[in-house]
Design a protein around this motif. Structure first.
Motif, PDB file in Angstrom:
ATOM      1  N   CYS A 147       0.528  -3.362  -2.666  1.00 21.86           N
ATOM      2  CA  CYS A 147      -0.060  -4.311  -3.315  1.00 21.86           C
ATOM      3  C   CYS A 147      -1.349  -3.839  -3.826  1.00 21.86           C
ATOM      4  O   CYS A 147      -1.723  -4.317  -4.875  1.00 21.86           O
ATOM      5  CB  CYS A 147      -0.260  -5.672  -2.468  1.00 21.86           C
ATOM      6  SG  CYS A 147      -0.805  -6.887  -3.479  1.00 21.86           S
ATOM      7  N   GLU A 148      -2.233  -2.937  -2.959  1.00 17.53           N
ATOM      8  CA  GLU A 148      -3.410  -2.495  -3.566  1.00 17.53           C
ATOM      9  C   GLU A 148      -3.244  -1.677  -4.557  1.00 17.53           C
ATOM     10  O   GLU A 148      -3.999  -1.526  -5.550  1.00 17.53           O
ATOM     11  CB  GLU A 148      -4.398  -1.848  -2.503  1.00 17.53           C
ATOM     12  CG  GLU A 148      -4.559  -2.932  -1.301  1.00 17.53           C
ATOM     13  CD  GLU A 148      -4.986  -2.138   0.069  1.00 17.53           C
ATOM     14  OE1 GLU A 148      -5.756  -3.009   0.775  1.00 17.53           O
ATOM     15  OE2 GLU A 148      -4.600  -1.068   0.280  1.00 17.53           O
ATOM     16  N   ASN A 149      -2.164  -0.756  -4.634  1.00 21.40           N
ATOM     17  CA  ASN A 149      -2.019   0.195  -5.370  1.00 21.40           C
ATOM     18  C   ASN A 149      -1.661  -0.475  -6.965  1.00 21.40           C
ATOM     19  O   ASN A 149      -2.197  -0.247  -8.143  1.00 21.40           O
ATOM     20  CB  ASN A 149      -0.904   1.219  -5.408  1.00 21.40           C
ATOM     21  CG  ASN A 149      -1.087   2.210  -4.328  1.00 21.40           C
ATOM     22  OD1 ASN A 149      -2.486   2.242  -3.755  1.00 21.40           O
ATOM     23  ND2 ASN A 149      -0.323   2.692  -3.857  1.00 21.40           N
ATOM     24  N   ARG A 150      -0.650  -1.630  -6.735  1.00 20.71           N
ATOM     25  CA  ARG A 150      -0.026  -1.807  -7.905  1.00 20.71           C
ATOM     26  C   ARG A 150      -0.575  -3.207  -8.593  1.00 20.71           C
ATOM     27  O   ARG A 150      -0.474  -3.640  -9.468  1.00 20.71           O
ATOM     28  CB  ARG A 150       1.536  -1.989  -7.680  1.00 20.71           C
ATOM     29  CG  ARG A 150       2.564  -1.837  -8.928  1.00 20.71           C
ATOM     30  CD  ARG A 150       2.455  -0.437  -9.520  1.00 20.71           C
ATOM     31  NE  ARG A 150       3.301   0.862  -8.742  1.00 20.71           N
ATOM     32  CZ  ARG A 150       4.480   0.994  -8.750  1.00 20.71           C
ATOM     33  NH1 ARG A 150       5.120   0.047  -9.124  1.00 20.71           N
ATOM     34  NH2 ARG A 150       5.134   1.788  -8.037  1.00 20.71           N
ATOM     35  N   PRO A 171       2.436  -2.885   6.457  1.00 13.83           N
ATOM     36  CA  PRO A 171       1.246  -1.930   5.978  1.00 13.83           C
ATOM     37  C   PRO A 171       1.473  -1.208   4.737  1.00 13.83           C
ATOM     38  O   PRO A 171       0.670  -1.203   3.868  1.00 13.83           O
ATOM     39  CB  PRO A 171       0.984  -0.961   6.889  1.00 13.83           C
ATOM     40  CG  PRO A 171       1.862  -0.881   7.808  1.00 13.83           C
ATOM     41  CD  PRO A 171       2.489  -2.430   7.775  1.00 13.83           C
ATOM     42  N   ALA A 172       2.938  -0.975   4.445  1.00 16.75           N
ATOM     43  CA  ALA A 172       3.633  -0.346   3.399  1.00 16.75           C
ATOM     44  C   ALA A 172       3.347  -1.281   2.121  1.00 16.75           C
ATOM     45  O   ALA A 172       3.013  -0.978   1.061  1.00 16.75           O
ATOM     46  CB  ALA A 172       4.935  -0.051   3.601  1.00 16.75           C
ATOM     47  N   TRP A 173       3.818  -2.682   2.476  1.00 18.64           N
ATOM     48  CA  TRP A 173       3.487  -3.636   1.426  1.00 18.64           C
ATOM     49  C   TRP A 173       2.147  -3.620   1.117  1.00 18.64           C
ATOM     50  O   TRP A 173       1.699  -3.966  -0.195  1.00 18.64           O
ATOM     51  CB  TRP A 173       4.251  -4.924   1.993  1.00 18.64           C
ATOM     52  CG  TRP A 173       3.356  -6.184   1.723  1.00 18.64           C
ATOM     53  CD1 TRP A 173       2.657  -6.960   2.455  1.00 18.64           C
ATOM     54  CD2 TRP A 173       3.177  -6.764   0.508  1.00 18.64           C
ATOM     55  NE1 TRP A 173       2.286  -7.986   1.781  1.00 18.64           N
ATOM     56  CE2 TRP A 173       2.429  -7.650   0.248  1.00 18.64           C
ATOM     57  CE3 TRP A 173       3.616  -6.186  -1.000  1.00 18.64           C
ATOM     58  CZ2 TRP A 173       1.926  -8.689  -0.735  1.00 18.64           C
ATOM     59  CZ3 TRP A 173       3.174  -7.073  -2.111  1.00 18.64           C
ATOM     60  CH2 TRP A 173       2.326  -8.381  -1.888  1.00 18.64           C
ATOM     61  N   VAL A 174       1.278  -3.969   1.925  1.00 26.00           N
ATOM     62  CA  VAL A 174      -0.345  -3.904   1.631  1.00 26.00           C
ATOM     63  C   VAL A 174      -0.609  -2.875   0.709  1.00 26.00           C
ATOM     64  O   VAL A 174      -1.412  -3.158  -0.265  1.00 26.00           O
ATOM     65  CB  VAL A 174      -1.148  -4.107   2.933  1.00 26.00           C
ATOM     66  CG1 VAL A 174      -2.518  -4.147   2.687  1.00 26.00           C
ATOM     67  CG2 VAL A 174      -0.837  -5.435   3.821  1.00 26.00           C
TER      68      VAL A 174
END
Lengths: 562, 632, 161
Positions: free
Chosen positions: A305-308, A299-302
């Motif tokens: 990805c959404e932020n950046r 979830p941290a990766w997801v």
């Protein structure tokens, strides 16, 4: 290469980057509060100072070893200085130690004890800052901060987020988000790595122990837990067991003792994830894109990805992460009065991860407006509960996880390692003499030490280009290269934490190199000891496709964000 | 503009001759000092007035050679000059070719100067400097005691030329050393010469400059930087400020020579934000030098390229530390980092970097021109050359001085500085700013050079000399410096961040009359810790002003702590307000004015102040119509 | 929400500098000089343009004394408290200014936004101690009474303009 003398004893060194590493190799635990071998050298705590023959004093973390050098690590003067440094830190530190969440596990406290600090001769600076409870994952308490900068460097150097940084200067200096905003109002992805490296109680886990414990005591609530793969190789050490030992059996027993009605294994969910994700991959592969398919379990990766990288969000697999898989299926299961016995159901995930606490709150992962999992407890919180209940963990008889969601494949269990998701997914594509194929895959490069590993997998005569990356700064660089057209992959696994979930933000901290390696081997070892290697051969997982799921894969097993 | 570009050494020489002749052709040359000091005293108004008068005044011209930049020399030429050093007597005006130096000139004096001096070549006596001891009038600079003991190498042309004119700089030989280096010396020869000269860094440490250059030149990495530390943050120091303002081209020339020597193509000058004039003049100087082909691409046709940038500091003393300074140029927090790697290996943008301060670079051209042996003939064997000092505080003549190493503090303070103001007693001279310490009467005859001074437990530092008289409280001075270093600590390492805080707390307690028996011991213990464990040089030296005053003036500390008295009557909280019973008329005004009801009395009986209640606000003194209340 | 003119001005400043981390301090200088402070909303805008995080930009800006996120007065009076000025009684000058303007070591700017009083470590005018600086102009040899007069002059100047 060379030999140096440490406290009179000759010690050989090879490629150690600094004298501190040589000292530690020599078996001396020189105190430090700002040194982490994977982070850049900061040199702020000054505790690792040593003396050379001429009485010259220097920080051993930043000096290179030289052949013929002779140093002393614990002269009376050095010990006195170290004690004074701790006294000075304590003087400006909120010293509510006995009621602090970090009590007993605090590096500052431990050093104070070790160095014989028995009073603080300086005036006490009263606490003056508010705690920040805005994040579901971590709590910040700036009055406990000793400005070692570990969190800043892990957040910036390793994760590339920079949600927090130093602000102001001198004694006014603090580690805070810009303009002292709440951490929830930043780009924080909840990975919890700051909390892992924090030596004090300045950053801690936002705990959910209390509501879970209350539910456990409530006879009208049926509470079930699922235990993620990485938890089982990290918990044992907290009870004095060997590093990296798989203690799943004892965890199940302990959770039963705590009052959990059922204890399931998230490895089952992992198998479900693989079943769906590999199907998804084959579809994308046959369709010819869009590449790369990106894994969705972290979830941290997801969130990152959404932020950046919003442009890559459509590439993220829609398959639920393992916790959501099991949570969603169990919800269906307990919807049946035969299973819920007329009670309310509380679904708890025991996770190595602080970001899972945020993941369960995501709108796109809710069904009918309701969360699939009610609470996430980290490995640390589980350990706390076991200790608080006075359970003698080591004396417990191992118990098997409960059915029907208590069984997973070897592929599912290695999920906790960086590369594990990819390996499990590709296993399902292995054909022919399977043992040989799986062994070949193992050797392909999917396992290994680097934060980024690239390799090619042969599928029916076609090449699948794959990459495994852990640490978000590294992931960011990879996406940049993909974006620029410099790199191409069909399939990429991303985990936010270096080395994967075994080093997650909810795992017991102070994991040195040996701990990291032991946890990794612990999971691989569990795979070796498992008969079923491939997720698509997990009979319990396959069975529910005909029962609980029955054509509702899209509704029950996939997120609906796009 | 390309027509103005210098394309060879020969062209530079021609240009120099032209400009020299131009200046010689000026019938009267009026130089108004426009350094920060004189500007503050109003010299720009004097310059305006002079310029206005000059337009309406014609002076006979004897010959008129070709004019380089088209001014009409039938009028007297009025220029702004760089700092003459004697800031206290400013605004200073120098009139050539007569050579007379006027002090404290106001716009109202300009008319008389024109009538008397410019037209009639006579002296306005009232504007001459008068020797403070003998009362004699001093006609020109060399007669003034302040200048007599000085040796001007770095400041040679500072104050004699217009710092905003590259033409004037060229006319006095600036960029000749660069031409010599570029056309007659190999880079390694330049380094060797600087090494041979034993030029030591003037920023504080005294590290041999040539060694740094040599180390940078030997790095495998070919992108290299030249950085000039103009972040003169020491309170009480303004030498570098004066050089940057008064003779920017000399320093720039030094930087270009360094760049040639080590093969750097880019350089940065880091200037304190508090020096707006220096920034302005450096910016202009870079622009002019670039126009003349003395900087930028293909310098003087030699094929050597070097570009120079200016970065302004933003109010952080710690940026004077090398790694903090380079971090600041990179756009980061100015926090020192651990070494190794050293700046010469990985400095600015992690590339090999020569980092010297303003005065160090300003020394280079003269060394290249006159040679290492000449340089070593000045100063002492291990500290050759001169050092500029900012002489300030309780001394009669304050200002910027340049003296050869090896001179004694006594000579500087009593000959050049003219002794202590108001005939008070000398107490100490603070040297080396917040990283230095105090020299006492007994130490005044020790030679001033890097190593001798170190043996006395202080450092030469960047060159602040703050003279203190008997009215200065040394404990208060220690508190002042500790307050400064604590405020300016970057906050990175524990000993500096927390240690200076605790030392300051103790000192604040002592000056407030709440010192405790064990305080001196505590101060020494903390100082010892900080000196040995702090991360950077500034941190390590932060306790030195305290240690130095503790060693030299233990009795002052004792008086504050034990007797709760400040012998110099400086510490506010240790003052006692006392009513002189003989003068008190029992009018009760003081009692009514006292905010804490510390004063009581009855009619016809002198009033008294209850010292335990008194907050030393001084309200009673102002209230008393009979001047019966005094401070003890 | 900040008026669009601020962004126009920021764009003009940004266009003069390369979009790199090292431009941060020069850009902040120009913003600070344009408005006498750095408007909070501009910081993320600048950060994004030069490719750093807002947190980093804040971290750097808050390190340096020169940058302020609170508006400063039209006349920024910096009283030098360098060594030379200190030993020649700079504090009474500071105290007088604060008293006249109802300011303190906590409150630096007058409510009418006309004056900000701060201390500075050294102005380099040590020979003329004690000195202070009003915006970019140095005033030498100050006394408390001269400070009062200075404020009068500045107020008159203000009334005229």
């Amino acid at each position: 290469m060379g030999t140096m003398k440490i406290d009179g004893y000759p010690v050989e060194f090879t490629d150690e980057p600094n004298i501190l590493s040589v000292i530690r190799k020599a078996g001396i635990d020189l105190p430090t509060l700002c040194y982490h071998s994977e982070l850049s050298i900061y040199g702020a705590c000054r505790l690792c100072n040593v003396e050379d023959e001429k009485g010259r004093m220097f920080a051993s973390c930043s000096e290179r070893p030289r052949d013929g050098m002779s140093i002393k690590t614990s002269t009376p003067r050095l010990v006195r200085y170290r004690r004074m440094l701790i006294e000075l830190m304590l003087a400006s530190h909120h010293r509510d130690c006995t009621t602090c969440v970090k009590n007993g596990d605090c590096e500052l406290q431990n050093l104070a004890h070790r160095l014989g600090v028995n009073s603080v001769p300086w005036g006490y600076r009263q606490p003056k800052h508010k705690k920040d409870f805005s994040s579901p994952s971590i709590v910040r308490d700036p009055d406990k901060c000793i400005l070692c900068g570990d969190c800043v460097r892990v957040c910036d150097d390793i994760q590339g987020i920079n949600a927090i940084d130093f602000a102001n200067r001198g004694t006014e200096a603090m580690v805070i988000p810009a303009f002292n905003k709440s951490i929830a109002d930043t780009d924080c992805v909840n990975c919890g790595q700051c909390r892992v490296v924090c030596p004090t109680g300045a950053i801690s886990i936002n705990t959910n122990i209390r509501p879970v414990w209350e539910a456990l005591a409530d006879p009208n609530i049926k509470v079930f837990a699922q235990v993620a793969p990485a938890v089982r190789v990290a918990a044992g050490q907290a009870f004095g067991g060997p590093k990296g030992e798989n203690v799943m059996g004892k965890i199940v027993a302990a959770l039963h003792r705590l009052g959990f009605d059922e204890v399931y294994d998230t490895t089952f969910g992992a198998d479900m994830t693989i079943l769906e994700e590999s199907k998804e991959f084959l579809e994308v592969y046959k369709k010819g894109g869009p590449f790369p398919l990106l894994t969705s379990c972290c979830p941290a990766w997801v969130k990152f990805c959404e932020n950046r990288w919003p442009e890559f969000v459509p590439n993220i697999s829609t398959s639920y992460s393992p916790i959501q898989m099991l949570g969603s299926i169990a919800r269906e299961y307990y919807a049946d009065p035969a299973h819920n016995e007329g009670k309310k159901i509380l679904s708890v995930g025991i996770m190595p991860c602080t970001a899972k606490k945020a993941e369960i709150l995501r709108e796109d992962l809710k069904r009918d407006g309701k969360q699939n999992i009610d609470y996430v407890l980290t490995t640390e919180e589980m350990i706390t509960m076991i200790k608080r209940a006075g359970i003698d963990f080591n004396e417990l008889e191992s118990e098997a996880a409960d059915m029907p969601f208590g069984m997973g494949s070897g592929g599912g269990v290695i999920f906790g390692n960086s590369g594990g998701v990819m390996e499990a997914a590709l296993r399902t594509l292995c054909e022919g003499s399977e043992r040989l194929e799986i062994e070949k895959l193992r050797q392909s490069g999917v396992r290994g030490p680097g934060a980024l590993r690239e390799f090619v997998f042969n599928y029916k005569g076609n090449e699948i280009k794959a990459a495994v990356v852990s640490g978000l700064a590294e992931a960011n660089a990879l996406l940049q290269r993909i974006h620029n057209g410099e790199s191409f992959y069909h399939f990429v696994e991303v985990m936010a934490c270096r080395r994967g979930c075994i080093m997650g933000g909810g795992q017991p901290a102070h994991g040195g190199y040996k701990t990291k390696e032991a946890r990794k081997h612990g999971l691989y070892e569990s795979d070796v000891n498992t008969q079923i290697k491939k997720s698509n051969e997990n009979p319990t997982a396959l069975a529910i496709y005909d029962t609980l799921i029955k054509g509702r894969e899209h509704e029950l097993l996939h997120s609906h964000k796009h | 503009m390309s027509s103005r570009r210098v394309r060879s050494h020969q062209e530079l020489n021609t240009l120099r001759e032209n400009f020299e002749n131009t200046i010689k052709a000026e019938p009267v040359r009026i130089l108004v000092c426009a350094g920060t000091g004189c500007q503050a005293s109003g010299s720009l108004k004097v310059w305006e007035k002079m310029s206005e008068l000059a337009k309406n005044t014609s002076v006979q011209v004897e010959f008129a050679p070709e004019i380089a930049h088209g001014e009409n020399f039938e009028h007297p030429a009025v220029h702004k000059s760089g700092c003459l050093g004697f800031c206290e007597q400013g605004p200073l005006v120098r009139i050539e070719p007569l050579g007379v130096l006027y002090t404290k000139v106001t716009p109202d004096d300009c008319g008389e100067i024109f009538e008397t001096t410019v037209k009639n070549k006579e002296v306005v006596h009232r504007l001459l400097y008068k020797n403070k001891i003998t009362g004699e009038e001093c006609f020109n600079q060399s007669e003034i005691p302040f200048y007599k003991g000085q040796t001007r190498v770095v400041l040679k042309t500072c104050g004699t030329i217009d710092p905003e004119s590259v033409e004037e700089a060229i006319s006095v030989g600036t960029y000749q050393a660069l031409a010599k280096a570029l056309f007659t010396m190999k880079p390694e020869d330049v380094i060797q010469t600087v090494l041979d000269s034993k030029l030591r860094g003037r920023g504080g440490g005294g590290f041999v400059a040539g060694k740094k250059w040599q180390q940078v030149a030997a790095q495998p990495e070919k992108t290299r930087y030249i950085v000039c530390n103009g972040d003169e943050g020491d309170p009480g120091a303004f030498m570098d400020c004066s050089i940057m303002e008064g003779d920017p081209h000399r320093m720039i020339e030094g930087m270009i020579i360094a760049a040639y020597a080590v093969g750097a193509q880019e350089g940065y000058i880091y200037v304190r934000a508090e020096y707006p004039l220096a920034v302005k003049r450096l910016t202009l100087a870079i622009k002019q030098a670039t126009e003349f082909g003395l900087l930028g691409d293909n310098i003087m046709g030699s094929g050597f390229n070097f570009h120079l940038h200016i970065n302004r500091g933003a109010g952080a003393f710690v940026c004077g530390e090398g790694s903090a300074l380079t971090a600041s140029i990179e756009g980061k927090r100015g926090m020192p980092r651990v070494k190794p790697p050293r700046t010469v290996e990985q400095g600015l943008f992690a590339k090999p970097t020569v980092l010297n301060n303003v005065e160090t670079y300003a020394n280079v051209p003269q060394i290249i021109l006159s040679g290492a042996d000449w340089y070593k003939s000045i100063g002492t064997p291990d500290s050759p050359g001169t050092k500029t000092f900012a002489l300030t505080g309780a001394v009669r003549n304050t200002g910027l001085v340049e003296v050869p190493f090896g001179i004694t503090p006594r000579e500087i303070i009593f000959n050049i500085g003219g002794g202590i103001r108001g005939d008070k007693k000398f107490k100490a001279v603070q040297i080396g700013g917040p990283s230095g310490g105090c020299l006492t009467e007994e130490q005044l005859d020790e030679p001033l050079d890097f190593d001798s001074v170190k043996r006395l437990g202080v450092i030469v530092g960047s060159g602040g000399l703050v003279v203190m008289d008997e009215d200065t409280c040394m404990v208060e001075v220690a508190r002042f410096f500790m307050d400064f270093t604590h405020r300016e600590s970057c906050g990175k390492c524990v000993p500096c961040r927390e240690g200076t805080l605790r030392m300051l707390e103790i000192l604040e307690r002592i000056v407030a009359g709440q010192g405790e028996e064990d305080d001196i011991n505590k101060l020494r213990t903390l100082a010892d810790l900080i000196i040995h464990t702090a991360l950077c040089g500034l941190g390590k030296s932060a306790p030195l002003p305290v240690i130095s005053t503790l060693n030299a003036f233990p009795e002052e500390y004792e008086a504050h702590i034990k007797d709760k008295k400040c012998p110099a009557h400086v510490c506010q909280k240790l003052k006692q307000y006392i009513i002189n019973p003989e003068l008190c008329k029992s009018c009760s005004k003081c009692a009514r004015g006292c905010p804490v009801q510390a004063i009581s009395g009855q009619p016809k009986v002198p009033y008294e102040i209850d010292q335990t209640k008194c907050i030393k606000c001084g309200a009673c003194i102002s209230a008393c119509p009979f001047k019966a209340i005094y401070v003890a | 929400m900040l008026d669009s003119s601020f962004y126009t001005k920021a764009d003009e400043i940004l266009s003069k500098h390369p979009a790199q981390e090292r431009s941060l301090i020069p850009i902040l200088h120009e913003i600070q000089e344009s408005y006498n402070y750095v408007p909070v909303e501009l910081l993320p805008y600048i950060a994004k343009h030069i490719g750093i995080s807002e947190t980093k930009a804040y971290s750097v800006a808050s390190f340096y004394e020169r940058f302020s996120f609170e508006p400063k007065g039209k006349y920024i009076i910096r009283v030098c408290d360098g060594t030379a000025c200190h030993v020649r009684q700079s504090l009474p000058v500071l105290e007088r200014l604060r008293a006249e303007l109802n300011l303190s070591d906590k409150k630096h700017t007058t409510d009418d936004m006309l004056f900000t009083v701060e201390t500075v470590s050294c102005l380099g005018a040590c020979s003329l101690a004690p000195a202070l600086m009003v915006n970019d102009h140095v005033h030498p040899a100050m006394t408390p009474d001269k400070a009062t007069k200075l404020l009068q002059d500045l107020r008159e100047e203000e009334a005229k303009s």
